[in-house]
Design a protein around this motif. Structure first.
Motif, PDB file in Angstrom:
ATOM      1  N   ALA A   2       3.915 109.976  55.886  1.00 56.86           N
ATOM      2  CA  ALA A   2       4.863 110.712  56.692  1.00 56.86           C
ATOM      3  C   ALA A   2       5.495 111.807  55.864  1.00 56.86           C
ATOM      4  N   ASP A   3       5.947 112.857  56.540  1.00 62.31           N
ATOM      5  CA  ASP A   3       6.585 113.965  55.861  1.00 62.31           C
ATOM      6  C   ASP A   3       8.096 113.784  55.796  1.00 62.31           C
ATOM      7  N   SER A   4       8.632 112.773  56.466  1.00 60.56           N
ATOM      8  CA  SER A   4      10.070 112.566  56.498  1.00 60.56           C
ATOM      9  C   SER A   4      10.571 112.088  55.141  1.00 60.56           C
ATOM     10  N   ARG A   5      11.891 112.249  54.927  1.00 61.17           N
ATOM     11  CA  ARG A   5      12.495 111.848  53.660  1.00 61.17           C
ATOM     12  C   ARG A   5      12.415 110.327  53.511  1.00 61.17           C
ATOM     13  N   PRO A   6      12.029 109.829  52.317  1.00 57.86           N
ATOM     14  CA  PRO A   6      11.930 108.375  52.120  1.00 57.86           C
ATOM     15  C   PRO A   6      13.268 107.691  52.356  1.00 57.86           C
ATOM     16  N   MET A   7      13.217 106.461  52.836  1.00 53.96           N
ATOM     17  CA  MET A   7      14.442 105.712  53.086  1.00 53.96           C
ATOM     18  C   MET A   7      15.060 105.247  51.772  1.00 53.96           C
ATOM     19  N   PRO A   8      16.367 105.021  51.747  1.00 46.98           N
ATOM     20  CA  PRO A   8      17.034 104.534  50.541  1.00 46.98           C
ATOM     21  C   PRO A   8      16.490 103.170  50.125  1.00 46.98           C
ATOM     22  N   PRO A   9      16.512 102.858  48.822  1.00 45.72           N
ATOM     23  CA  PRO A   9      15.954 101.581  48.353  1.00 45.72           C
ATOM     24  C   PRO A   9      16.550 100.358  49.034  1.00 45.72           C
ATOM     25  N   ALA A  10      17.859 100.343  49.278  1.00 46.75           N
ATOM     26  CA  ALA A  10      18.469  99.165  49.909  1.00 46.75           C
ATOM     27  C   ALA A  10      17.953  98.975  51.330  1.00 46.75           C
ATOM     28  N   ASP A  11      17.833 100.069  52.070  1.00 44.97           N
ATOM     29  CA  ASP A  11      17.284  99.976  53.421  1.00 44.97           C
ATOM     30  C   ASP A  11      15.821  99.556  53.384  1.00 44.97           C
ATOM     31  N   HIS A  12      15.111 100.051  52.376  1.00 46.32           N
ATOM     32  CA  HIS A  12      13.693  99.714  52.271  1.00 46.32           C
ATOM     33  C   HIS A  12      13.503  98.228  51.999  1.00 46.32           C
ATOM     34  N   ARG A  13      14.342  97.682  51.141  1.00 49.26           N
ATOM     35  CA  ARG A  13      14.228  96.249  50.849  1.00 49.26           C
ATOM     36  C   ARG A  13      14.474  95.427  52.115  1.00 49.26           C
ATOM     37  N   ALA A  14      15.418  95.855  52.943  1.00 45.35           N
ATOM     38  CA  ALA A  14      15.669  95.151  54.195  1.00 45.35           C
ATOM     39  C   ALA A  14      14.449  95.213  55.117  1.00 45.35           C
ATOM     40  N   VAL A  15      13.781  96.352  55.138  1.00 45.17           N
ATOM     41  CA  VAL A  15      12.568  96.495  55.942  1.00 45.17           C
ATOM     42  C   VAL A  15      11.487  95.537  55.446  1.00 45.17           C
ATOM     43  N   LEU A  16      11.318  95.443  54.127  1.00 47.46           N
ATOM     44  CA  LEU A  16      10.305  94.550  53.567  1.00 47.46           C
ATOM     45  C   LEU A  16      10.645  93.090  53.848  1.00 47.46           C
ATOM     46  N   ALA A  17      11.924  92.738  53.739  1.00 46.60           N
ATOM     47  CA  ALA A  17      12.337  91.362  54.022  1.00 46.60           C
ATOM     48  C   ALA A  17      12.075  91.014  55.479  1.00 46.60           C
ATOM     49  N   ASP A  18      12.330  91.971  56.364  1.00 43.62           N
ATOM     50  CA  ASP A  18      12.056  91.746  57.783  1.00 43.62           C
ATOM     51  C   ASP A  18      10.563  91.577  58.022  1.00 43.62           C
ATOM     52  N   ALA A  19       9.739  92.335  57.287  1.00 42.91           N
ATOM     53  CA  ALA A  19       8.290  92.222  57.445  1.00 42.91           C
ATOM     54  C   ALA A  19       7.784  90.857  56.995  1.00 42.91           C
ATOM     55  N   ALA A  20       8.429  90.261  56.010  1.00 38.32           N
ATOM     56  CA  ALA A  20       8.013  88.941  55.532  1.00 38.32           C
ATOM     57  C   ALA A  20       8.219  87.875  56.591  1.00 38.32           C
ATOM     58  N   GLY A  21       9.257  88.029  57.400  1.00 37.04           N
ATOM     59  CA  GLY A  21       9.518  87.066  58.465  1.00 37.04           C
ATOM     60  C   GLY A  21       9.901  85.704  57.926  1.00 37.04           C
ATOM     61  N   ASP A  22       9.826  84.716  58.804  1.00 37.75           N
ATOM     62  CA  ASP A  22      10.221  83.353  58.439  1.00 37.75           C
ATOM     63  C   ASP A  22       9.142  82.623  57.654  1.00 37.75           C
ATOM     64  N   LEU A  23       7.883  83.027  57.825  1.00 38.63           N
ATOM     65  CA  LEU A  23       6.785  82.298  57.198  1.00 38.63           C
ATOM     66  C   LEU A  23       6.317  82.915  55.885  1.00 38.63           C
ATOM     67  N   GLY A  24       6.611  84.195  55.683  1.00 39.27           N
ATOM     68  CA  GLY A  24       6.222  84.846  54.448  1.00 39.27           C
ATOM     69  C   GLY A  24       7.360  84.856  53.446  1.00 39.27           C
ATOM     70  N   PHE A  25       7.237  85.736  52.440  1.00 38.12           N
ATOM     71  CA  PHE A  25       8.323  85.841  51.478  1.00 38.12           C
ATOM     72  C   PHE A  25       8.333  87.234  50.844  1.00 38.12           C
ATOM     73  N   LEU A  26       9.522  87.637  50.431  1.00 39.94           N
ATOM     74  CA  LEU A  26       9.725  88.818  49.604  1.00 39.94           C
ATOM     75  C   LEU A  26      10.405  88.323  48.342  1.00 39.94           C
ATOM     76  N   ARG A  27       9.759  88.538  47.204  1.00 39.54           N
ATOM     77  CA  ARG A  27      10.239  87.950  45.959  1.00 39.54           C
ATOM     78  C   ARG A  27      10.368  89.035  44.891  1.00 39.54           C
ATOM     79  N   GLN A  28      11.453  88.962  44.126  1.00 39.13           N
ATOM     80  CA  GLN A  28      11.642  89.863  42.993  1.00 39.13           C
ATOM     81  C   GLN A  28      10.871  89.315  41.797  1.00 39.13           C
ATOM     82  N   LEU A  29      10.089  90.191  41.147  1.00 37.11           N
ATOM     83  CA  LEU A  29       9.387  89.817  39.923  1.00 37.11           C
ATOM     84  C   LEU A  29       9.940  90.680  38.787  1.00 37.11           C
ATOM     85  N   GLY A  30      10.747  90.086  37.937  1.00 36.92           N
ATOM     86  CA  GLY A  30      11.358  90.856  36.863  1.00 36.92           C
ATOM     87  C   GLY A  30      12.301  91.900  37.429  1.00 36.92           C
ATOM     88  N   ASP A  31      12.492  92.969  36.678  1.00 37.54           N
ATOM     89  CA  ASP A  31      13.435  94.004  37.099  1.00 37.54           C
ATOM     90  C   ASP A  31      12.799  95.063  37.980  1.00 37.54           C
TER      91      ASP A  31
END
Length: 327
Positions: A2-31
């Motif tokens: 997309a040509d639109s401006r990238p979303m802020p990191p905090a909003d992006h993390r929320a999008v990824l967490a939502d994509a994981a849903g109840d059965l998947g996971f979003l996990r931090q690996l290191g920093d």
């Protein structure tokens, strides 16, 4: 992309967490890394991708490149996302894949395909060893930045201090256990071609993409062909001839054609310049295409050389749009 401006990191993390849903996971690996797993109800195919977080943020919806295939094919996904040019050399990432192997995570799938472009291709190849029998699809892969192996590589000096070993170090040596390995490379980019040559085994299928430029994944994504290529790689039907037919869609990608036109001009090849500019003019090209066509035809005439028979000088459009950078 997309040509639109990238979303802020905090909003992006929320999008990824939502994509994981109840059965998947979003996990931090290191920093500097996140891993997103999205299971599928009846999936027997897993796609494992590696890319930078800013690339995902810039994509429509902010989701990893596996998302389209997950929706269309019902594949499960495992996406490793890096904040910056980490080359996935974080001990936390290495330990994560060690744990997946120990737990037999990949054994639950009939087919596993590792995918990445550029730095992501390095990660996909390096960690594919954790799933023997996997298919590996690499766009513009780098083998390693270890100075004793690739002393000619001068582009990524900020990564020279990273430890490219001992575990999952030289990506070109980590593919031996794979079922098939596809390597898409622009042979006109010398350093990239040298890296690709290190991926040398009987099960490696080389897919040349001349003049694809410095970001092959982006070019393939922009043509809409990436999903088809990954599917055919997974089924084993992809070969150089098939890739060439699919890769022809690049001719409709204005960014690719502009890049080709600039490259041909630097080569001082007026006949080729006329062909490329003429193609852009036929596609409703921008004013620079008309100017470059006319300049190439004038140069051929001045040198007493014949021009392509179907091309003639052409006036620019009546209402030219603003010029883009490089035009």
């Amino acid at each position: 992309m997309a040509d639109s401006r990238p979303m802020p990191p905090a909003d992006h993390r929320a999008v990824l967490a939502d994509a994981a849903g109840d059965l998947g996971f979003l996990r931090q690996l290191g920093d500097d890394h996140l891993v997103l797993h999205r299971p599928a109800a009846a999936a027997n195919i897993l796609i494992v991708t590696f890319e930078m977080l800013d690339v995902a943020r810039a994509r429509d919806g902010g989701l990893p490149l596996s998302t389209g295939l997950a929706r269309e094919r019902g594949w499960a996904t495992l996406d490793v996302l890096a904040e910056g040019r980490t080359w996935f050399r974080d001990e936390a990432v290495i330990d994560f894949f060690d744990g997946l192997t120990d737990d037999g995570f990949f054994d639950d799938f009939d087919s596993v395909i590792f995918v990445g472009g550029g730095m992501g291709a390095y990660g996909a190849a390096a960690f594919s060893v954790s799933a023997p029998g996997a298919t590996v699809f690499l766009m513009q892969p780098y083998a390693t930045l270890a100075r004793d192996v690739t002393p000619w590589e001068r582009r990524f000096r900020s990564a020279w201090s990273l430890p490219f070993g001992p575990r999952y170090g030289n990506a070109a040596r980590m593919i031996d256990a794979a079922r098939r390995v596809y390597v898409v490379t622009d042979p006109t980019e010398v350093a990239d071609a040298m890296h690709a040559s290190l991926f040398n085994a009987d099960h490696v299928v080389r897919l040349p993409a001349p003049h694809a430029g410095s970001d092959i994944q982006r070019r393939i994504e922009s043509t809409g062909a990436l999903g088809r290529l990954i599917v055919e790689a997974e089924t084993g039907t992809l070969d150089p001839a098939r890739f060439a037919r699919i890769w022809r869609t690049r001719r409709q990608d204005a960014t690719w054609v502009r890049g080709l036109m600039r490259k041909v001009e630097r080569m001082d090849r007026p006949f080729l310049s006329a062909l490329v500019a003429g193609h852009m003019v036929r596609q409703g090209g921008f004013p620079a295409a008309h100017r470059r066509l006319n300049a190439a035809l004038s140069q051929l005439s001045a040198e007493g050389r014949a021009a392509p028979a179907h091309l003639h000088p052409t006036p620019p459009p009546d209402n030219p749009r603003p010029l883009l950078a490089g035009e």
